[in-house]
Enzyme design. Sequence first.
Site, short mmCIF file in Angstrom:
data_model
loop_
_atom_site.label_atom_id
_atom_site.label_comp_id
_atom_site.label_asym_id
_atom_site.label_seq_id
_atom_site.Cartn_x
_atom_site.Cartn_y
_atom_site.Cartn_z
N PHE A 225 67.67 26.50 -43.62
CA PHE A 225 67.12 25.17 -43.91
C PHE A 225 68.26 24.28 -44.40
O PHE A 225 68.91 24.59 -45.40
CB PHE A 225 66.01 25.21 -44.97
N ASP B 81 76.34 25.23 -47.47
CA ASP B 81 75.26 24.39 -47.98
C ASP B 81 74.79 25.00 -49.30
O ASP B 81 74.06 25.99 -49.32
CB ASP B 81 74.13 24.36 -46.94
N LYS C 74 69.83 18.84 -55.35
CA LYS C 74 68.83 19.49 -56.21
C LYS C 74 69.23 19.51 -57.69
O LYS C 74 69.16 18.48 -58.34
CB LYS C 74 68.55 20.91 -55.68
N THR D 121 75.70 1.55 -47.56
CA THR D 121 75.60 0.53 -48.61
C THR D 121 75.79 1.14 -50.00
O THR D 121 76.63 0.70 -50.77
CB THR D 121 74.24 -0.19 -48.56
#
Lengths: 448, 448
Positions: free
Chosen positions: B167, B273, B304, B329
């Site tokens: 994931f 990750d 997280k 931005t």
Amino acid sequence: MSLLETKVSTEVPGPKSKAFQNELERHIDARTVHIVDADGNRYLDVYSQIASVPVGYNNPTLLAAAQSPEMLSALANRAALGNFPSTKWAGILENSLLKIAPKGLDQLFTAQSGSEANELAFKAAFILYRRRQRDGKAWTDEEIQSCMNNAEPGSPHLAVLSFRNSFHGRGFGSLSTTRSKAVHKLDIPSFDWPQASFPALKYPLKSHVAENEAEEQRCLKEVEQLITSWRLPVAALIVEPIQSEGGDNHASPAFFQGLRDITKKHGVVMIVDEVQTGFGATGKFWGHEHFNLTSPPDIVTFSKKAQTAGYFFGDSLLVPDKAYRQFNTWMGDSARVLMSGAVIKEILDNDLVAQCARVGDTLYAELTKLAETYPTLVKNPRGKGSGTYIAFDTKDAGAFIKAMKTNGVNVGTCGVETVRLRPMLIFTEEHIPILINALTKVLSSISA
Amino acid sequence: MSLLETKVSTEVPGPKSKAFQNELERHIDARTVHIVDADGNRYLDVYSQIASVPVGYNNPTLLAAAQSPEMLSALANRAALGNFPSTKWAGILENSLLKIAPKGLDQLFTAQSGSEANELAFKAAFILYRRRQRDGKAWTDEEIQSCMNNAEPGSPHLAVLSFRNSFHGRGFGSLSTTRSKAVHKLDIPSFDWPQASFPALKYPLKSHVAENEAEEQRCLKEVEQLITSWRLPVAALIVEPIQSEGGDNHASPAFFQGLRDITKKHGVVMIVDEVQTGFGATGKFWGHEHFNLTSPPDIVTFSKKAQTAGYFFGDSLLVPDKAYRQFNTWMGDSARVLMSGAVIKEILDNDLVAQCARVGDTLYAELTKLAETYPTLVKNPRGKGSGTYIAFDTKDAGAFIKAMKTNGVNVGTCGVETVRLRPMLIFTEEHIPILINALTKVLSSISA
């Protein structure tokens, strides 16, 4: 020093600003950085953090929101809002974003950036497209298994149509709809999605009525042709009410009504990207309110001046058939939604949208005078009737804004050689002379 | 009531929680919502807002950071951090994220979510891949023009390799690497990227040494084969130190060293990750520290428990050749980076990583006892030596966690039938009996 005085006493950037930039450069890519407060210089900010500051720096209403008990909890106890929102969450939404939901769109999905909001909108459109095709049937095993391999039919080849010169963000989905500059797109894999021409209107508008109408009809025809003949089915269309990053390109209400008609006719989800136009700067709260569409867009996305991001929608079919299909850990940030509530309060309490419309009219009239005096340096002034959302083309926009900064005003560029004005919503008649004086100085020095 | 007491005096969800959910349902899709504080019930939270609460609710250090003058400014004057950071920005970064940069990775790019961080990492890898191919040559006109049409050569067909059951987020790029569940992926267009098998280790590990080693070798071989033979060039590989959403799947340090060797050999950017494994829960600050890699990964992403997001990297070639190619931005949120600084201070000052390692060992030992007593309901306990990052398989994980909630403990599921424990870093020995007692009650009632 008066609040209305600007002051530039060093070169720009000054020595301290350069030192801070070098410090940053040690750990991040700081080539885009302009630190504006290190050398004691003081500017009128008509760029507003890329059009994202709504109601001024150190706004008391915002400072109060930043110190509220709700904020303390939102910061220290960040929730996974899709799973475990606090009991206050519904009230926070009702007291902020839901207050300014576009007409006809009473459903909300919160996010953290305009790019994320647009991608969530695309996903909603794709899920709806397949839901209609499935017509109530259950997911097949083949679909379930193939999607894990990124293969059809589970991962279908579907498209989002966008416009030439548009900007919708930089994620892999949103960047596939962005068509503004190569520097945004080069080397990044993209989806095979179509782009239509956006009307290239000629100015002054009143001298080119028939020509511009023909141009808009040409673009609408191209849109319909792409929808009916593109090699992938087009599930959604995304459009900015005013193309911003792409050069402050406007189109008429008739054009947008045409888009609404075509998308309705072909069952294409119409997404209006109000990331830059939303929250009042055009003289309406939402830019698309200028168009008097006969039915609302399907989805409206927002970010920037909202200080948070997300999308509004009206059709409950855009809520996926099952839970957890549109979901992520944080689902937005309640701290930033609280700030949004303060921004909205400030806008509504002070009638800033009407103020923007009024001040914009005056500013536009002043700019027109400059265009008459300096016709080769202030070309195609545009944004009449669009609040302070005003721009013009010039010869060397980069050098122009550098000179403006030396004269105490921070402005931005867009498109090829366009200077865009992006004052905050608290910009009033008293700021206009500062801006116009700086423009006049720069124009006269260039043309000298 | 002691801080260590749980209390559940209504059905779950209770009537007030249901009422709040109905209120939310009017404007947002609230099917995933579990409001846990409306009925006066009190839980031990071993799920922690999907593993994202680092150091407890209402942590005094976090509350102090939330009330600091820097926070006030970050909230009320949100900056476009890539263009106009305040002069304090370098100091804020040095006092927060840069303190815990993984070994060998001293460059930082800030973002707002794990999904965004991973996509930014992919973009860095793609830009690097083409930069190497270009070998110092300038962008061609053909590249510049074709990328505006999402076509080659400007929009190249390049791939990121990920693992089965992984994931990595839900944006269009990150979702193309996510392979956990159909509900995440179905109906969303994806890139034609490859997935390799992730080792399916057998437990207990000591009884399956040769078998597991062979399994890891098989997976490594598959990785290399995909890199050398996939129909698109593979520019990057992304892997979780422990597959979390996909079922808490572990692999050995040798496997990860193998990945490092293969990616080095083939010039593939290795992205680790650490969105869920980072920030101490595994008993090391970064999950990949368990692997003693001979050279650091190229990129490490986080989110997280960091309360903000971004990625670290070491190779300056991963900074694009020109400015504004990796840009947006907001470029993260300085308010959330300030919170991250408080989290990091709390972790370092209280040595919470070591505490996690110690408490995890005790918790794992207790869980092993339950596995012996209830071998059909507590299967494949795993996470020995991985701090509190502990999980086990059961028969009906959904019913299991519902029963746990009725017994005062909030836990989560993952994979097919896995219960994952995700205590906060402040979980200590005194919380273990509460968790183990609830587990025992639920297990004995199911097996009765």
